[in-house]
Scaffold this motif. Structure first.
Motif, short mmCIF file in Angstrom:
data_model
loop_
_atom_site.label_atom_id
_atom_site.label_comp_id
_atom_site.label_asym_id
_atom_site.label_seq_id
_atom_site.Cartn_x
_atom_site.Cartn_y
_atom_site.Cartn_z
N ASP A 1 0.83 -1.21 0.00
CA ASP A 1 0.00 0.00 0.00
C ASP A 1 0.86 1.26 0.00
N ARG A 2 2.02 1.21 0.65
CA ARG A 2 2.91 2.37 0.67
C ARG A 2 3.71 2.52 -0.62
N ALA A 3 4.25 1.39 -1.12
CA ALA A 3 5.19 1.47 -2.23
C ALA A 3 4.53 1.37 -3.59
N SER A 4 3.42 0.64 -3.69
CA SER A 4 2.75 0.44 -4.97
C SER A 4 1.23 0.50 -4.78
N PRO A 5 0.72 1.64 -4.35
CA PRO A 5 -0.71 1.73 -4.05
C PRO A 5 -1.56 1.41 -5.27
N GLY A 6 -2.59 0.58 -5.04
CA GLY A 6 -3.50 0.22 -6.12
C GLY A 6 -3.01 -0.93 -6.98
N GLN A 7 -1.79 -1.43 -6.75
CA GLN A 7 -1.23 -2.51 -7.54
C GLN A 7 -1.42 -3.86 -6.84
N PHE A 8 -1.63 -4.92 -7.63
CA PHE A 8 -1.69 -6.26 -7.07
C PHE A 8 -0.28 -6.81 -6.93
N ARG A 9 0.05 -7.29 -5.75
CA ARG A 9 1.34 -7.93 -5.50
C ARG A 9 1.06 -9.23 -4.74
N SER A 10 1.53 -10.33 -5.28
CA SER A 10 1.18 -11.63 -4.74
C SER A 10 1.99 -11.97 -3.48
N PHE A 11 1.43 -12.89 -2.69
CA PHE A 11 2.08 -13.39 -1.48
C PHE A 11 2.09 -14.91 -1.56
N THR A 12 3.28 -15.49 -1.59
CA THR A 12 3.47 -16.94 -1.77
C THR A 12 4.20 -17.51 -0.57
N VAL A 13 3.85 -18.73 -0.20
CA VAL A 13 4.50 -19.41 0.92
C VAL A 13 5.08 -20.74 0.43
N ALA A 14 6.34 -20.99 0.77
CA ALA A 14 6.98 -22.28 0.50
C ALA A 14 6.73 -23.19 1.70
N LEU A 15 6.08 -24.32 1.46
CA LEU A 15 5.61 -25.19 2.53
C LEU A 15 6.12 -26.61 2.34
N ARG A 16 6.70 -27.19 3.40
CA ARG A 16 7.16 -28.59 3.37
C ARG A 16 6.09 -29.47 4.02
N VAL A 17 5.75 -30.57 3.36
CA VAL A 17 4.71 -31.48 3.87
C VAL A 17 5.19 -32.91 3.76
N GLU A 18 5.08 -33.63 4.88
CA GLU A 18 5.26 -35.08 4.87
C GLU A 18 3.85 -35.68 4.86
N LEU A 19 3.44 -36.18 3.72
CA LEU A 19 2.08 -36.68 3.55
C LEU A 19 1.98 -38.10 4.10
N LEU A 20 1.00 -38.32 4.98
CA LEU A 20 0.82 -39.61 5.62
C LEU A 20 -0.15 -40.48 4.82
N ASN A 21 -0.02 -41.79 4.98
CA ASN A 21 -0.86 -42.73 4.24
C ASN A 21 -2.33 -42.56 4.57
N ASP A 22 -2.62 -42.33 5.84
CA ASP A 22 -4.01 -42.18 6.27
C ASP A 22 -4.49 -40.76 5.97
N PRO A 23 -5.43 -40.58 5.05
CA PRO A 23 -5.87 -39.23 4.73
C PRO A 23 -6.53 -38.50 5.89
N ARG A 24 -6.97 -39.25 6.92
CA ARG A 24 -7.62 -38.64 8.08
C ARG A 24 -6.64 -38.33 9.21
N ALA A 25 -5.35 -38.63 9.02
CA ALA A 25 -4.36 -38.40 10.08
C ALA A 25 -4.28 -36.93 10.44
N PRO A 26 -4.19 -36.60 11.73
CA PRO A 26 -4.11 -35.20 12.14
C PRO A 26 -2.77 -34.58 11.76
N ALA A 27 -2.76 -33.27 11.69
CA ALA A 27 -1.54 -32.54 11.32
C ALA A 27 -0.69 -32.24 12.54
N GLY A 28 0.61 -32.34 12.36
CA GLY A 28 1.56 -31.95 13.40
C GLY A 28 2.67 -31.13 12.76
N PRO A 29 3.26 -30.19 13.49
CA PRO A 29 4.29 -29.32 12.91
C PRO A 29 5.61 -30.05 12.71
#
Length: 311
Positions: free
Chosen positions: A229-257
């Motif tokens: 808003d300060r540097a580029s008012p009115g312009q769209f600037r994206s926000f992306t997050v790099a995320l690491r995931v260890e996917l478990l076999n059970d799709p219902r398994a709870p998430a842990g950090p």
């Protein structure tokens, strides 16, 4: 100042979240990287509905670097992927801007822009491994200034028509970069590169950062919004997050950090992504960590149980 941005109708859209996958994807911690398998996984990601494929830039390995497997050159493997795909976005996450000449990066980026028919996204980082700077005969202490200087020269070379900025004027020489890019290639800042958020908001199409705990990430997004808003008012600037995931076999398994991500089943992974979307994240660069699930099956599980919920 740059007004580079991706169309809200493409990869980054306000109020929406898209999911990309980061290569390489390995089956086990001891697996080496089969480059052709990674190309096949990228084509599978497109067929399954992922929005982007990202490739990291790791020039050198050594005892100082935690990963022992070798990475493909991002520009080379993305060229192979471009020839095998038709609509998935292709990006670097991130090209080490300080260790590559900006004109070499520009030539490779424009080549990928042509090969992919405008699907290339150029993520740029400053590099954070002192040993690599030594090997490339660069001074890591100057990386902030080098990042800004290379960014300016690269941005000029990617303009239409390209401009070649020389450190010193040379009236005896004239240079052209041909061909020019097909599209306005988005330049993303991956990490801060030692720069202020205002500088990034002024010069980049968006900012990509590592995963943080939800409240910390919400605070970072609000800092980003205020900087935009300060540097580029009115312009769209994206926000992306790099995320690491260890996917478990059970799709219902709870998430842990885990470090920079989660260990989770697919269903709670969707809930995590929905919360990230509500917090202002536009795109997630997903790193699927080695597990007992073969890479192709992991992609399919995310596609089946997660992607439909993001539409």
């Amino acid at each position: 100042m740059s007004n580079r941005s991706l169309s809200p109708l493409s990869l980054f859209r306000d109020g929406h979240l898209t999911l990309g996958v980061t290569l390489p994807i390995r089956e086990t911690e001891l697996s080496s990287v089969d480059f052709m398998q990674q190309v096949e996984l990228a084509t599978a990601a497109e067929q399954l509905g992922f929005s982007a494929v990202w490739v990291r830039d790791v020039p050198l390995n050594g005892p100082w670097y935690p990963e022992t497997f070798g990475h493909p050159d991002p520009m080379v493997i993305l060229g192979a992927i471009a020839a095998r795909t038709s609509h998935i976005a292709l990006g670097t996450a991130a090209t080490v801007l300080t260790l590559r000449h900006p004109l070499h990066i520009a030539k490779a980026a424009i080549s990928l822009d042509h090969l992919s028919h405008g699907r290339f996204v150029l993520g740029l980082g400053s590099g954070d491994r002192r040993q690599e700077f030594t090997a490339f005969e660069a001074d890591s202490a100057n990386r902030k200034e080098l990042y800004r200087n290379h960014w300016s020269r690269l941005a000029a070379a990617l303009e239409q028509p390209p401009r070649i900025l020389l450190p010193l004027p040379d009236p005896a020489a004239a240079f052209e970069l041909r061909p020019a890019a097909v599209t306005d290639i988005p330049m993303l800042a991956v990490g801060s590169g030692g720069q202020t958020l205002e500088w990034i908001a002024r010069n980049a199409a968006g900012w990509a950062t590592y995963h943080r705990p939800p409240q910390v990430q919400r605070d970072r997004y609000m800092l980003w919004r205020r900087a935009v808003d300060r540097a580029s008012p009115g312009q769209f600037r994206s926000f992306t997050v790099a995320l690491r995931v260890e996917l478990l076999n059970d799709p219902r398994a709870p998430a842990g950090p885990i470090e920079l991500g989660y260990r989770t089943g697919a269903r709670q992974f969707l809930e995590i992504l929905e919360a990230m979307r509500d917090d202002g994240v536009h795109h997630v660069m997903l790193t699927l960590l080695p597990s007992r699930i073969p890479p192709r099956e992991k992609l399919a599980a995310v596609a089946d149980l997660v992607l439909p919920g993001l539409k």
